[in-house]
Design an enzyme around this catalytic site. Structure first.
Site, PDB file in Angstrom:
ATOM      1  N   LYS A 178       0.972  -1.202  -0.003  1.00 33.20           N
ATOM      2  CA  LYS A 178      -0.115  -0.007   0.108  1.00 33.20           C
ATOM      3  C   LYS A 178       1.031   1.396  -0.066  1.00 33.20           C
ATOM      4  O   LYS A 178       1.492   1.447   1.077  1.00 33.20           O
ATOM      5  CB  LYS A 178      -1.056  -0.016   1.275  1.00 33.20           C
ATOM      6  N   GLU A 254      10.824   1.147   9.438  1.00 37.78           N
ATOM      7  CA  GLU A 254      11.895   2.435   9.416  1.00 37.78           C
ATOM      8  C   GLU A 254      10.834   3.439   9.636  1.00 37.78           C
ATOM      9  O   GLU A 254      10.184   3.891   9.069  1.00 37.78           O
ATOM     10  CB  GLU A 254      12.001   2.285   7.759  1.00 37.78           C
ATOM     11  N   CYS A 288      13.787  10.970   6.731  1.00 40.67           N
ATOM     12  CA  CYS A 288      13.843  10.528   7.911  1.00 40.67           C
ATOM     13  C   CYS A 288      15.272  10.817   8.273  1.00 40.67           C
ATOM     14  O   CYS A 288      15.554  10.809   9.709  1.00 40.67           O
ATOM     15  CB  CYS A 288      13.265   9.267   8.328  1.00 40.67           C
ATOM     16  N   GLU A 385      10.505  15.897  14.879  1.00 39.06           N
ATOM     17  CA  GLU A 385      10.878  15.868  13.496  1.00 39.06           C
ATOM     18  C   GLU A 385      10.571  16.966  12.794  1.00 39.06           C
ATOM     19  O   GLU A 385       9.164  17.354  12.728  1.00 39.06           O
ATOM     20  CB  GLU A 385      10.650  14.222  12.883  1.00 39.06           C
TER      21      GLU A 385
HETATM   22  P1  ADP Z   1       3.838  10.790   7.080  1.00 36.02           P
HETATM   23  O1  ADP Z   1       3.627  11.823   8.210  1.00 36.02           O
HETATM   24  O2  ADP Z   1       5.162  10.716   6.414  1.00 36.02           O
HETATM   25  O3  ADP Z   1       2.685  10.748   6.022  1.00 36.02           O
HETATM   26  P2  ADP Z   1       2.624   8.388   7.947  1.00 36.02           P
HETATM   27  O4  ADP Z   1       3.266   7.419   9.034  1.00 36.02           O
HETATM   28  O5  ADP Z   1       1.355   8.972   8.437  1.00 36.02           O
HETATM   29  O6  ADP Z   1       3.676   9.152   7.656  1.00 36.02           O
HETATM   30  O7  ADP Z   1       2.264   7.658   6.630  1.00 36.02           O
HETATM   31  C1  ADP Z   1       3.099   6.456   5.894  1.00 36.02           C
HETATM   32  C2  ADP Z   1       2.379   5.412   5.500  1.00 36.02           C
HETATM   33  O8  ADP Z   1       1.312   5.118   6.450  1.00 36.02           O
HETATM   34  C3  ADP Z   1       1.456   5.989   4.454  1.00 36.02           C
HETATM   35  O9  ADP Z   1       1.211   5.010   3.341  1.00 36.02           O
HETATM   36  C4  ADP Z   1      -0.125   6.346   5.079  1.00 36.02           C
HETATM   37  O10 ADP Z   1      -1.147   6.174   4.323  1.00 36.02           O
HETATM   38  C5  ADP Z   1      -0.047   5.028   5.970  1.00 36.02           C
HETATM   39  N1  ADP Z   1      -0.744   5.284   7.220  1.00 36.02           N
HETATM   40  C6  ADP Z   1      -1.129   6.364   7.885  1.00 36.02           C
HETATM   41  N2  ADP Z   1      -1.690   5.875   8.873  1.00 36.02           N
HETATM   42  C7  ADP Z   1      -2.077   4.797   9.186  1.00 36.02           C
HETATM   43  C8  ADP Z   1      -2.715   3.872   9.740  1.00 36.02           C
HETATM   44  N3  ADP Z   1      -3.280   4.285  10.965  1.00 36.02           N
HETATM   45  N4  ADP Z   1      -2.748   2.450   9.401  1.00 36.02           N
HETATM   46  C9  ADP Z   1      -2.335   1.967   8.439  1.00 36.02           C
HETATM   47  N5  ADP Z   1      -1.425   2.765   7.543  1.00 36.02           N
HETATM   48  C10 ADP Z   1      -1.264   4.214   7.832  1.00 36.02           C
END
Ligand code: ADP
Length: 481
Positions: A178, A254, A288, A385
């Site tokens: 995903k 990561e 990161c 961050e």
């Molecule tokens: P960023 O702040 O860099 O967007 P995230 O951790 O929010 O970092 O997002 C990284 C990935 O995790 C993206 O693919 C996002 O769609 C997904 N994501 C965000 N929240 C969730 C969740 N609760 N469960 C699964 N995937 C998530």
């Protein structure tokens, strides 16, 4: 959108080797101007379940292929990516914002993982172990862990995928990926090329959806998924790890960082400024391993700040597709406003803006390259961050002081040391509680070396030999004579 290879613009989900539409739609926009680039099929948890089913069905046959057969497919995929570099880079810049030269660099870097693991998969050796009993023979063999669930972020829409997918496929695993909803076009283009390379149907599946939590629940809790690998924020990583715990799924994470950049009094200031610019302003500070805290020895502080300021004023801000642009927009409004708020809080806490410090009118999500001095460790900007083009500088007096202060964080991803004194450099590199330390260098990531974090920055490593072991189980085999 003008692409030389029109097949690369994909707007559907890739499940079981087929492109699947969906009634719900997900718009993808250019972060520089909010123009809609494409409308994608918005997948949900049911699509993720279907994808897991396909990956599960494809696993036995892919696992049985010889290493050489798997390598041949990966090498074809690698070559197709190289052949389409210009289009892939353009897609990446349009949906993500980074300058075209950086996007090209990411495509080549991303492809290098596929090549490296195509080579590495022939070396998945087990062991013959000296026995404790002459009537027994002891061996280990390595076997692919199974179906891998994978969630990736928007900051490196290509390389964060290949860094996971290449070693997993090389090891004999199948996957459901995903990608981030902000940057799915780069990800789906990779599937198109994998299909052309002859990767069997179901081996690599991709679902793009706005319901990240729903899709995430499937990938972390479906019992057919054996391993889950994630790149993203520490906050989301913790949620996903907890979800994986119920089924004792193997995890690789990561996560976020809070990288210190240390300039010693014996550091070469030209090298230091060059490295600092690369780590701070690449991808507009949205990586990161971006420098998050700059510690400069008090005796060279003013000179370093003056030189950094000069280098920063040479940055060319604009749309990533324009010639000569070195700094693009941030990913979206929320991210830009968060950076602005962090800078406001820092100034309110007593720090001084030397350059920048405001939104730019270049487009919707631009923030000025910003240099701040007088920062202290207790400020929010030193603890969180930043993920933006903001460089906060602090002073330090001695080695022990800077080691203590830089290690005082729950994060432990990357750190940078600028010193011409090899003994001091060695001491610092060893004392810093980080998964990666770059000495007199700003850009260090490569397919050949293990990338990953200590403490709350993650679990496991990606790249190098270590990156492949993440996708194996080691089986101990004991034979009675
Ligand atoms: P960023 O702040 O860099 O967007 P995230 O951790 O929010 O970092 O997002 C990284 C990935 O995790 C993206 O693919 C996002 O769609 C997904 N994501 C965000 N929240 C969730 C969740 N609760 N469960 C699964 N995937 C998530």
């Amino acid at each position: 959108m003008e692409l030389a290879n029109k097949h690369l613009l994909k707007t559907q989900n890739y499940i079981g080797g087929q492109w699947h539409d969906s009634p719900a739609k997900l718009p993808v926009c250019d972060p520089a101007n909010s123009n809609m680039l494409a409308e994608l099929a918005d997948a949900g948890p049911a699509d993720a379940e279907a994808a897991v089913g396909e990956a599960h069905a494809a696993f036995p046959a892919w696992k049985k292929r010889t290493a050489g057969e798997r390598a041949a497919v990966l090498k074809r995929w690698h070559q197709l990516i190289l052949d389409n570099t210009d289009d892939l880079a353009r897609l990446l810049t349009l949906e993500q914002g980074k300058p075209l030269a950086e996007a090209r660099g990411e495509i080549l870097h991303g492809a290098s993982f596929i090549e490296w693991y195509a080579e590495e998969c022939r070396r998945a050796y087990g062991q013959t172990i000296p026995t404790h009993n002459r009537d027994m023979r002891l061996q280990t063999i390595r076997q692919p862990v199974g179906v891998v669930g994978c969630i990736t972020p928007w900051n490196f829409p290509n390389a964060m995928i290949t860094r996971k997918v290449a070693p997993a496929l090389a090891a004999g695993c199948t996957l459901v990926v995903k990608p981030a909803a902000e940057t799915p076009l780069s990800a789906l283009a990779l599937c198109q090329l994998a299909q052309e390379a002859g990767l069997p149907a179901g081996t690599l599946n991709m679902v793009v959806g706005s319901d990240a939590a729903g899709i995430g629940r499937v990938l972390t809790q479906d019992t057919r998924v054996a391993k889950f690998t994630f790149t993203g924020s520490t906050a989301v990583g913790k949620i996903l790890m907890a979800q994986c715990a119920t089924g004792v799924k193997k995890v690789s994470m990561e996560l976020g960082g809070n990288a210190p950049f240390i300039v010693c009094d014996d550091g070469d200031l030209d090298t230091a400024v060059q490295a600092c610019m690369a780590t701070k302003f690449r991808n507009a500070g949205q990586t990161c391993v971006s420098t998050n805290r700059i510690y400069v020895h008090e005796s060279v502080h003013d000179e370093f700040v003056a030189r950094l300021r000069t280098a920063m004023t040479a940055l060319k801000v604009g749309h990533g597709c324009e010639d000569g642009v070195t700094l693009g927009p941030l990913i979206h409004r929320r991210a830009t406003e968060r950076v602005a708020q962090l800078v406001e809080d820092t100034v309110a806490a007593g720090a001084t803006i030397e350059v920048g410090g405001d939104f730019l009118s270049t487009g919707v999500n631009y923030y000025a390259p910003t240099l701040i001095t007088g920062v202290t460790d207790d400020m929010r900007i030193a603890r969180e961050e930043i993920f933006g083009p903001v460089a906060p500088v602090q002073k330090f007096a001695c080695e022990e002081d800077v080691i203590r202060r830089t290690n005082d964080t729950p994060y432990g991803l990357a750190a940078y040391v600028m010193s011409e004194n090899i003994r001091r450099a060695n001491r610092l590199v060893e004392a810093l509680d980080y998964g990666m330390v770059a000495c007199n260098a700003g850009v260090f990531s490569t397919a050949a070396a293990p990338f990953g974090g200590n403490k709350e920055s993650g679990i496991g490593r990606e790249g190098g030999v270590e990156g492949m072991t993440e996708f194996y189980e080691t089986k101990y085999c004991c034979y009675g004579a």
